[in-house]
Write an enzyme that holds these catalytic residues in place. Structure first.
Site, PDB file in Angstrom:
ATOM      1  N   ASP A 190       0.929  -1.128  -0.148  1.00  0.00           N
ATOM      2  CA  ASP A 190      -0.146  -0.204  -0.167  1.00  0.00           C
ATOM      3  C   ASP A 190       0.768   1.062  -0.035  1.00  0.00           C
ATOM      4  O   ASP A 190       1.770   1.521   1.047  1.00  0.00           O
ATOM      5  CB  ASP A 190      -0.964   0.032   1.133  1.00  0.00           C
TER       6      ASP A 190
ATOM      7  N   THR B  36      -6.801   3.832  -2.116  1.00  0.00           N
ATOM      8  CA  THR B  36      -6.640   2.179  -1.876  1.00  0.00           C
ATOM      9  C   THR B  36      -7.643   1.491  -2.429  1.00  0.00           C
ATOM     10  O   THR B  36      -7.317   0.534  -2.915  1.00  0.00           O
ATOM     11  CB  THR B  36      -6.682   2.255  -0.398  1.00  0.00           C
TER      12      THR B  36
ATOM     13  N   LYS C  53      -6.056  -3.946   5.803  1.00  0.00           N
ATOM     14  CA  LYS C  53      -7.229  -3.224   5.410  1.00  0.00           C
ATOM     15  C   LYS C  53      -8.427  -4.173   4.897  1.00  0.00           C
ATOM     16  O   LYS C  53      -8.066  -4.883   3.971  1.00  0.00           O
ATOM     17  CB  LYS C  53      -7.164  -1.884   4.814  1.00  0.00           C
ATOM     18  N   ASP C  54      -9.448  -4.131   5.445  1.00  0.00           N
ATOM     19  CA  ASP C  54     -10.369  -4.357   5.048  1.00  0.00           C
ATOM     20  C   ASP C  54     -10.718  -4.555   3.543  1.00  0.00           C
ATOM     21  O   ASP C  54     -11.068  -5.550   2.734  1.00  0.00           O
ATOM     22  CB  ASP C  54     -12.015  -4.455   5.686  1.00  0.00           C
ATOM     23  N   ARG C  55     -10.595  -3.077   3.045  1.00  0.00           N
ATOM     24  CA  ARG C  55     -10.879  -3.094   1.345  1.00  0.00           C
ATOM     25  C   ARG C  55      -9.880  -3.608   0.491  1.00  0.00           C
ATOM     26  O   ARG C  55     -10.261  -4.069  -0.585  1.00  0.00           O
ATOM     27  CB  ARG C  55     -10.978  -1.284   1.175  1.00  0.00           C
TER      28      ARG C  55
ATOM     29  N   ASP D  26       1.764   2.455   3.771  1.00  0.00           N
ATOM     30  CA  ASP D  26       0.739   3.348   3.784  1.00  0.00           C
ATOM     31  C   ASP D  26       0.820   4.313   4.974  1.00  0.00           C
ATOM     32  O   ASP D  26       0.601   5.477   5.099  1.00  0.00           O
ATOM     33  CB  ASP D  26      -0.685   2.784   3.116  1.00  0.00           C
TER      34      ASP D  26
ATOM     35  N   HIS E 278      -1.478   2.326  -5.069  1.00  0.00           N
ATOM     36  CA  HIS E 278      -1.192   3.661  -5.747  1.00  0.00           C
ATOM     37  C   HIS E 278       0.246   4.048  -5.315  1.00  0.00           C
ATOM     38  O   HIS E 278       1.020   3.391  -4.622  1.00  0.00           O
ATOM     39  CB  HIS E 278      -2.141   4.676  -5.072  1.00  0.00           C
TER      40      HIS E 278
ATOM     41  N   HIS F 238      -1.708  10.785  -0.970  1.00  0.00           N
ATOM     42  CA  HIS F 238      -1.891  10.102  -2.310  1.00  0.00           C
ATOM     43  C   HIS F 238      -3.264  10.646  -2.771  1.00  0.00           C
ATOM     44  O   HIS F 238      -3.923  11.222  -2.113  1.00  0.00           O
ATOM     45  CB  HIS F 238      -1.373   9.014  -2.572  1.00  0.00           C
TER      46      HIS F 238
HETATM   47 ZN   LIG Z   1      -3.449   2.565  -0.287  1.00  0.00          ZN
END
Ligand SMILES: [Zn+2]
Length: 541
Positions: free
Chosen positions: A35, A74, A156-158, A287, A333, A475
């Site tokens: 990330d 993200t 992260k969940d996403r 991140d 990203h 970002h």
């Molecule tokens: Zn990210």
């Protein structure tokens, strides 16, 4: 005639000398997303890596990879990696968007939630893949080989949801306190319980500061931050007992995610079944370190060198189990440093965003100016998608839209404003991503019905954070420091290649699919199989 003969001889020579093309399909695909791992950071640190990242960089290395779209956040970034599609097709246009038609009072929607669940909000949500509009590689593998397992682990969940999709066997992510899953039907592996207990014990202890190598010490220099934030540049990740915020923005966090992933490999016997398996690992600490400390201090240096070591340890576990695996690594990203340190490094126009650009502030001013009521504008940030208040009369919505577009365009920090009509009239580009115009980048982040009434693009080197009390750097822009990411492919015994030409993260999915003999119809997705990667059998277009 002569040319044909030369070509035939070259082809024969090439075929006989083709080095170490792997004889069989890999049994396990491991896909890493780091990330906020920009290509700029990869290029800077590549000579410093000695372990896992060095090994992966020694495979097929594209240092001009792109998350080609405009809203480099993200959720959209993760949605491109294993679907082969840009956010315009995955539907994951951003981490959050606005939906004024939903029943609940919070009209903001989180990308990986089910907003129809009673009692939820965009910050206290029920995790769901429902907004992802296309299948992932893991889902397609399970369709073709029912014995195939689709497993994701993330900070992260996403990250976990967007890489595994709608049908997954295991999916684990950190919820701020512990690693959890949204898969109610899947039995909890024993390793998760043991891992949780071990992690809780470790977190209850304080952690001493890391001892930085000389290269990182060379970056240690305290930099003052505007907007209320603490100085950055000299952090070494000492942590108080139980400080979970410090844990998350430190190398310990990725180490934990990788330890859980290794445990799942063992317990589920991934890569040792009848069909190929997929393990997606999204490592979030880079991140959090970037947001908390920026990217050019001692903190990021320590983070990346620790990450190199931890990925190396993880790959050594796969080796020691005798698993035949192939790896792809990229980022969701890129990112950039704090403007205060960028200015010291000569980026003279690096600055923080004008708070007047937030949709709440801008909407309030416009409503007063036009004699209207309500918020006027809705949106998540000082840039990106902006939505006109739908409770206004149609004629007033039109007036407000025109006034808002003009007001944003007039601000000296704004590079461009694109209306929904302009974006809709623009085709999604299939040209090399470095050649895309600003509106083409924005088009790849646009989905009618989900995207805003207009989209705001800030000038290069404007950091869209003014209050720095929680986050100092970020970002999200369409500039190449946020779009350009490394894309690496590695498999044991497969030849090395460092490739300069640009590729796109949507190319990863069809390339991996070809390595395991999974047919993906050319043209059915945005991405293209990368024939430069040894071991791929790309379908003919
Ligand atoms: Zn990210």
């Amino acid at each position: 005639m002569r040319l044909k003969f030369v070509a035939a001889v070259s082809a024969a020579l090439f075929a006989s000398q083709a080095p170490a093309q792997a004889p069989t399909s890999p049994k396990l695909l491991v896909v890493f997303s780091i990330d906020q791992f920009s290509a700029d950071l990869f290029d800077e640190y590549r000579p410093r890596f000695t372990a896992g990242l060095a090994r992966l960089a020694s495979g097929t290395s594209f240092h001009n990879g792109y998350q080609a779209h405009a809203l480099t956040e993200t959720c959209p970034g993760h949605s491109t990696i294993l679907t082969g599609d840009h956010p315009a097709r995955t539907g994951i246009i951003n981490n959050f968007w606005t939906d004024q038609s939903i029943a609940r009072s919070d009209k903001s929607v989180y990308c990986a939630e089910d907003e129809t669940q009673p009692g939820t909000s965009s910050t206290a949500y029920k995790v769901s893949p429902k907004h992802l509009l296309v299948p992932t590689l893991g889902e397609l593998m399970k369709q073709r080989w029912p014995a195939s397992r689709n497993v994701a682990v993330s900070g992260k969940d996403r990250g976990a949801v967007m890489m595994s999709g709608h049908v997954a066997d295991q999916r684990w992510y950190w919820n701020g306190k512990t690693f959890v899953t949204d898969l109610a039907g899947a039995a909890v592996p024993q390793i998760v319980t043991r891992f949780d207990a071990a992690l809780a014990t470790a977190l209850a202890q304080p952690r001493p500061a890391l001892e930085p190598p000389a290269y990182c010490q060379g970056k240690a220099r305290a930099v003052a931050i505007e907007g209320g934030g603490k100085p950055v540049g000299t952090g070494r990740f000492a942590r108080d007992a139980g400080d979970l915020t410090a844990f998350r923005a430190s190398p310990e966090f990725d180490g934990s995610t990788l330890a859980l992933a290794a445990g799942l490999v063992d317990e589920m016997k991934l890569g040792r079944g009848a069909a190929p398996d997929l393990l997606s690992i999204s490592l979030s600490a880079t991140d959090y370190v970037g947001h908390t400390y920026g990217t050019e201090g001692e903190e990021m240096c320590l983070q990346l060198l620790e990450l190199d070591r931890e990925i190396g340890d993880f790959l050594n576990v796969l080796d020691s189990r005798g698993i035949d695996y192939a790896v792809a690594l990229t980022a969701d990203h890129g990112g950039k440093d704090v403007p205060e340190r960028e200015r010291l490094a000569g980026v003279t126009d690096a600055m923080r965003v004008d708070p007047a650009l937030s949709p709440a502030t801008m909407g309030k001013a416009l409503v007063a100016q036009l004699g209207l009521r309500g918020p006027g504008l809705l949106g998540d940030s000082a840039f990106g998608d902006m939505y006109v208040d739908r409770s206004l009369r149609a004629a007033d919505q039109k007036r407000l839209l025109a006034a808002a577009v003009a007001a944003y365009r007039a601000n000296p920090q704004v590079e461009a404003v694109f209306t929904a009509a302009q974006l809709q009239a623009t085709p999604v580009s299939s040209a090399p991503p470095e050649t895309w115009s600003l509106i083409q980048r924005s088009r790849a982040s646009y989905l009618p019905g989900r995207s805003g009434d207009f989209l705001v693009v800030l000038k290069k080197d404007v950091t869209p954070i003014s209050n720095t009390s929680r986050s100092v750097a970020t970002h999200g822009s369409l500039w190449d420091y946020d779009r350009r990411v490394p894309i690496l492919f590695w498999r044991k015994g497969v030849a090395t290649a460092a490739i300069e030409h640009s590729v796109d993260t949507v190319d990863i999915m069809p390339t991996l699919a070809s390595q395991i003999g999974l047919p993906v119809q050319p043209g059915s997705i945005d991405g293209h199989c990368l024939s430069d990667v040894p071991g791929t059998q790309c379908p003919t277009r």
